[in-house]
Design a protein around this motif. Structure first.
Motif, PDB file in Angstrom:
ATOM      1  N   GLY A 119       0.788  -1.226   0.000  1.00 47.11           N
ATOM      2  CA  GLY A 119       0.000   0.000   0.000  1.00 47.11           C
ATOM      3  C   GLY A 119       0.818   1.273   0.000  1.00 47.11           C
ATOM      4  O   GLY A 119       2.015   1.288   0.325  1.00 47.11           O
ATOM      5  N   ASN A 120       0.159   2.362  -0.334  1.00 45.81           N
ATOM      6  CA  ASN A 120       0.795   3.675  -0.403  1.00 45.81           C
ATOM      7  C   ASN A 120       1.313   4.120   0.960  1.00 45.81           C
ATOM      8  O   ASN A 120       0.641   3.979   1.981  1.00 45.81           O
ATOM      9  CB  ASN A 120      -0.211   4.711  -0.931  1.00 45.81           C
ATOM     10  CG  ASN A 120       0.397   6.088  -1.063  1.00 45.81           C
ATOM     11  OD1 ASN A 120       1.491   6.256  -1.577  1.00 45.81           O
ATOM     12  ND2 ASN A 120      -0.323   7.094  -0.585  1.00 45.81           N
ATOM     13  N   MET A 121       2.527   4.642   0.982  1.00 43.03           N
ATOM     14  CA  MET A 121       3.197   5.165   2.172  1.00 43.03           C
ATOM     15  C   MET A 121       3.428   4.092   3.233  1.00 43.03           C
ATOM     16  O   MET A 121       3.541   4.383   4.424  1.00 43.03           O
ATOM     17  CB  MET A 121       2.408   6.335   2.771  1.00 43.03           C
ATOM     18  CG  MET A 121       2.446   7.589   1.920  1.00 43.03           C
ATOM     19  SD  MET A 121       4.129   8.227   1.641  1.00 43.03           S
ATOM     20  CE  MET A 121       4.601   8.716   3.291  1.00 43.03           C
ATOM     21  N   SER A 122       3.512   2.852   2.795  1.00 43.79           N
ATOM     22  CA  SER A 122       3.847   1.770   3.715  1.00 43.79           C
ATOM     23  C   SER A 122       5.346   1.507   3.680  1.00 43.79           C
ATOM     24  O   SER A 122       6.045   1.962   2.775  1.00 43.79           O
ATOM     25  CB  SER A 122       3.063   0.503   3.361  1.00 43.79           C
ATOM     26  OG  SER A 122       1.682   0.686   3.600  1.00 43.79           O
ATOM     27  N   SER A 123       5.835   0.756   4.671  1.00 40.57           N
ATOM     28  CA  SER A 123       7.276   0.506   4.739  1.00 40.57           C
ATOM     29  C   SER A 123       7.579  -0.689   5.618  1.00 40.57           C
ATOM     30  O   SER A 123       6.790  -1.063   6.492  1.00 40.57           O
ATOM     31  CB  SER A 123       8.020   1.730   5.277  1.00 40.57           C
ATOM     32  OG  SER A 123       7.734   1.903   6.653  1.00 40.57           O
ATOM     33  N   MET A 124       8.751  -1.271   5.383  1.00 38.30           N
ATOM     34  CA  MET A 124       9.319  -2.276   6.274  1.00 38.30           C
ATOM     35  C   MET A 124      10.748  -1.835   6.558  1.00 38.30           C
ATOM     36  O   MET A 124      11.536  -1.621   5.642  1.00 38.30           O
ATOM     37  CB  MET A 124       9.284  -3.666   5.644  1.00 38.30           C
ATOM     38  CG  MET A 124       7.874  -4.190   5.416  1.00 38.30           C
ATOM     39  SD  MET A 124       7.845  -5.924   4.850  1.00 38.30           S
ATOM     40  CE  MET A 124       8.363  -6.780   6.348  1.00 38.30           C
ATOM     41  N   ALA A 125      11.082  -1.693   7.825  1.00 39.95           N
ATOM     42  CA  ALA A 125      12.368  -1.116   8.217  1.00 39.95           C
ATOM     43  C   ALA A 125      13.509  -2.123   8.074  1.00 39.95           C
ATOM     44  O   ALA A 125      13.327  -3.236   7.568  1.00 39.95           O
ATOM     45  CB  ALA A 125      12.276  -0.580   9.647  1.00 39.95           C
ATOM     46  N   SER A 126      14.688  -1.744   8.524  1.00 37.64           N
ATOM     47  CA  SER A 126      15.908  -2.515   8.295  1.00 37.64           C
ATOM     48  C   SER A 126      15.807  -3.961   8.767  1.00 37.64           C
ATOM     49  O   SER A 126      15.161  -4.269   9.771  1.00 37.64           O
ATOM     50  CB  SER A 126      17.083  -1.851   9.012  1.00 37.64           C
ATOM     51  OG  SER A 126      17.403  -0.627   8.388  1.00 37.64           O
ATOM     52  N   ASN A 127      16.485  -4.837   8.017  1.00 41.99           N
ATOM     53  CA  ASN A 127      16.540  -6.270   8.302  1.00 41.99           C
ATOM     54  C   ASN A 127      15.165  -6.935   8.237  1.00 41.99           C
ATOM     55  O   ASN A 127      14.931  -7.965   8.878  1.00 41.99           O
ATOM     56  CB  ASN A 127      17.177  -6.534   9.676  1.00 41.99           C
ATOM     57  CG  ASN A 127      18.577  -5.987   9.773  1.00 41.99           C
ATOM     58  OD1 ASN A 127      19.471  -6.403   9.039  1.00 41.99           O
ATOM     59  ND2 ASN A 127      18.784  -5.016  10.653  1.00 41.99           N
ATOM     60  N   LEU A 144       6.076  -0.899   9.486  1.00 44.60           N
ATOM     61  CA  LEU A 144       6.549  -2.011  10.304  1.00 44.60           C
ATOM     62  C   LEU A 144       8.000  -1.798  10.708  1.00 44.60           C
ATOM     63  O   LEU A 144       8.831  -1.399   9.902  1.00 44.60           O
ATOM     64  CB  LEU A 144       6.397  -3.319   9.532  1.00 44.60           C
ATOM     65  CG  LEU A 144       4.973  -3.638   9.044  1.00 44.60           C
ATOM     66  CD1 LEU A 144       4.949  -4.966   8.312  1.00 44.60           C
ATOM     67  CD2 LEU A 144       3.983  -3.641  10.195  1.00 44.60           C
ATOM     68  N   GLY A 145       8.306  -2.107  11.967  1.00 44.64           N
ATOM     69  CA  GLY A 145       9.612  -1.828  12.538  1.00 44.64           C
ATOM     70  C   GLY A 145      10.716  -2.764  12.074  1.00 44.64           C
ATOM     71  O   GLY A 145      10.491  -3.732  11.334  1.00 44.64           O
ATOM     72  N   GLY A 182       6.131  -2.207  16.406  1.00 49.25           N
ATOM     73  CA  GLY A 182       7.479  -2.100  16.925  1.00 49.25           C
ATOM     74  C   GLY A 182       8.402  -3.035  16.153  1.00 49.25           C
ATOM     75  O   GLY A 182       8.072  -3.505  15.064  1.00 49.25           O
ATOM     76  N   SER A 183       9.552  -3.338  16.725  1.00 45.05           N
ATOM     77  CA  SER A 183      10.548  -4.178  16.061  1.00 45.05           C
ATOM     78  C   SER A 183      10.285  -5.662  16.302  1.00 45.05           C
ATOM     79  O   SER A 183       9.581  -6.047  17.236  1.00 45.05           O
ATOM     80  CB  SER A 183      11.948  -3.833  16.582  1.00 45.05           C
ATOM     81  OG  SER A 183      12.238  -2.473  16.371  1.00 45.05           O
ATOM     82  N   ARG A 184      10.859  -6.482  15.430  1.00 45.81           N
ATOM     83  CA  ARG A 184      10.902  -7.932  15.590  1.00 45.81           C
ATOM     84  C   ARG A 184       9.529  -8.565  15.732  1.00 45.81           C
ATOM     85  O   ARG A 184       9.317  -9.447  16.569  1.00 45.81           O
ATOM     86  CB  ARG A 184      11.798  -8.317  16.780  1.00 45.81           C
ATOM     87  CG  ARG A 184      13.251  -7.902  16.610  1.00 45.81           C
ATOM     88  CD  ARG A 184      14.087  -8.321  17.800  1.00 45.81           C
ATOM     89  NE  ARG A 184      13.616  -7.703  19.034  1.00 45.81           N
ATOM     90  CZ  ARG A 184      13.913  -6.478  19.407  1.00 45.81           C
ATOM     91  NH1 ARG A 184      14.679  -5.710  18.651  1.00 45.81           N
ATOM     92  NH2 ARG A 184      13.457  -5.997  20.541  1.00 45.81           N
ATOM     93  N   ILE A 185       8.589  -8.154  14.926  1.00 50.96           N
ATOM     94  CA  ILE A 185       7.296  -8.828  14.924  1.00 50.96           C
ATOM     95  C   ILE A 185       7.273  -9.868  13.811  1.00 50.96           C
ATOM     96  O   ILE A 185       7.965  -9.735  12.796  1.00 50.96           O
ATOM     97  CB  ILE A 185       6.116  -7.842  14.754  1.00 50.96           C
ATOM     98  CG1 ILE A 185       6.104  -7.233  13.355  1.00 50.96           C
ATOM     99  CG2 ILE A 185       6.140  -6.764  15.816  1.00 50.96           C
ATOM    100  CD1 ILE A 185       4.771  -6.619  12.973  1.00 50.96           C
ATOM    101  N   SER A 186       6.494 -10.915  14.018  1.00 45.64           N
ATOM    102  CA  SER A 186       6.324 -11.966  13.019  1.00 45.64           C
ATOM    103  C   SER A 186       4.855 -12.033  12.612  1.00 45.64           C
ATOM    104  O   SER A 186       3.978 -12.219  13.471  1.00 45.64           O
ATOM    105  CB  SER A 186       6.761 -13.322  13.582  1.00 45.64           C
ATOM    106  OG  SER A 186       8.147 -13.342  13.831  1.00 45.64           O
TER     107      SER A 186
END
Length: 247
Positions: A119-127, A144-145, A182-186
């Protein structure tokens, strides 16, 4: 003097930013995958090192095409160092509904006959890791972190040891609009979240949570409802996000 300093600083930041672009992969990808009228606008930027294991699949961009609207390895986070292990393998269909960013050192896999919509303006951060063998859909403004993973498959057959019945190996994932984690979600197969859902760090999602309503905080292993009537201040941040992430 101040005006000259600002201009020099702006020029320096732009020069530093464009120096981080992997122009070889950027030019190759755009002109390989899009019609010339689209490719010349360079809608997809790659930053630093990346391995193209396969880009044989279909890649589609919906909406107004703009330069650098999609960033693979885009430097938009606090950390500044790339480890240089980014990889993409696109054999199925990848659809961008607008702007999208992957952070540093990502892994993206879209299998043959699979469909992945971002989707628009979505993201997935490092790693981050996104593996799609059936269907993955991220709504608009899904942020997403770091070290998060989305996988719509078990990879291996799982059986009921009493009956011998096999479970479905894959299951679609649908993440609602304005989701934040936050970070490290599955996020695993058969996950479905409502709009305006916040997911706590170190959470494991594998079910349909839409019956819990919008504006919720969920978290845990497995996820439980933590709080209702809570949301990131999306309206307050929209302009800031757009300004910060637009090339």
């Amino acid at each position: 003097m101040k005006s000259s300093y600002r201009k020099c600083r702006t020029f320096y930041h732009k020069l530093k930013f464009y120096w981080s672009v992997n122009w070889t992969k950027t030019l190759y990808f755009n002109f390989k995958k899009f019609p010339f009228a689209t490719a010349k606008k360079l809608p997809v930027f790659f930053y630093k090192r990346v391995k193209f294991t396969s880009i044989s699949g279909e890649i589609q961009i919906n909406g107004n095409i703009k330069r650098g609207m999609i960033g693979f390895g885009q430097p938009y986070e606090l950390n500044t160092v790339h480890r240089g292990i980014a990889e993409i393998n696109i054999q199925g269909k990848l659809i961008f509904k607008g702007k999208f960013q992957f952070g540093k050192d990502y892994f993206l896999f879209v299998g043959e006959n699979a469909v992945c919509e971002l989707g628009n303006m979505s993201s997935m951060a490092s790693n981050a890791k996104l593996i799609c063998l059936e269907k993955v859909v991220l709504g608009n403004y899904v942020r997403l972190g770091a070290e998060s993973q989305i996988m719509d498959t078990n990879f291996h057959d799982i059986i009921d040891t009493n009956t011998g019945e096999k479970q479905e190996k894959t299951g679609p994932i649908f993440i609602g609009n304005y989701n934040f984690s936050g970070s490290r979600i599955s996020i695993m197969k058969n996950t479905k979240t409502p709009d305006f859902c916040t997911i706590a760090t170190n959470s494991f999602c594998n079910k349909d949570y839409t019956s819990w309503g919008n504006n919720i905080l969920i978290g845990g292993i497995p996820v439980k409802l933590i709080k209702t009537n809570i949301s990131r201040d999306w309206e307050g941040e929209k302009q800031q996000l757009d300004d910060f992430l637009t090339i």
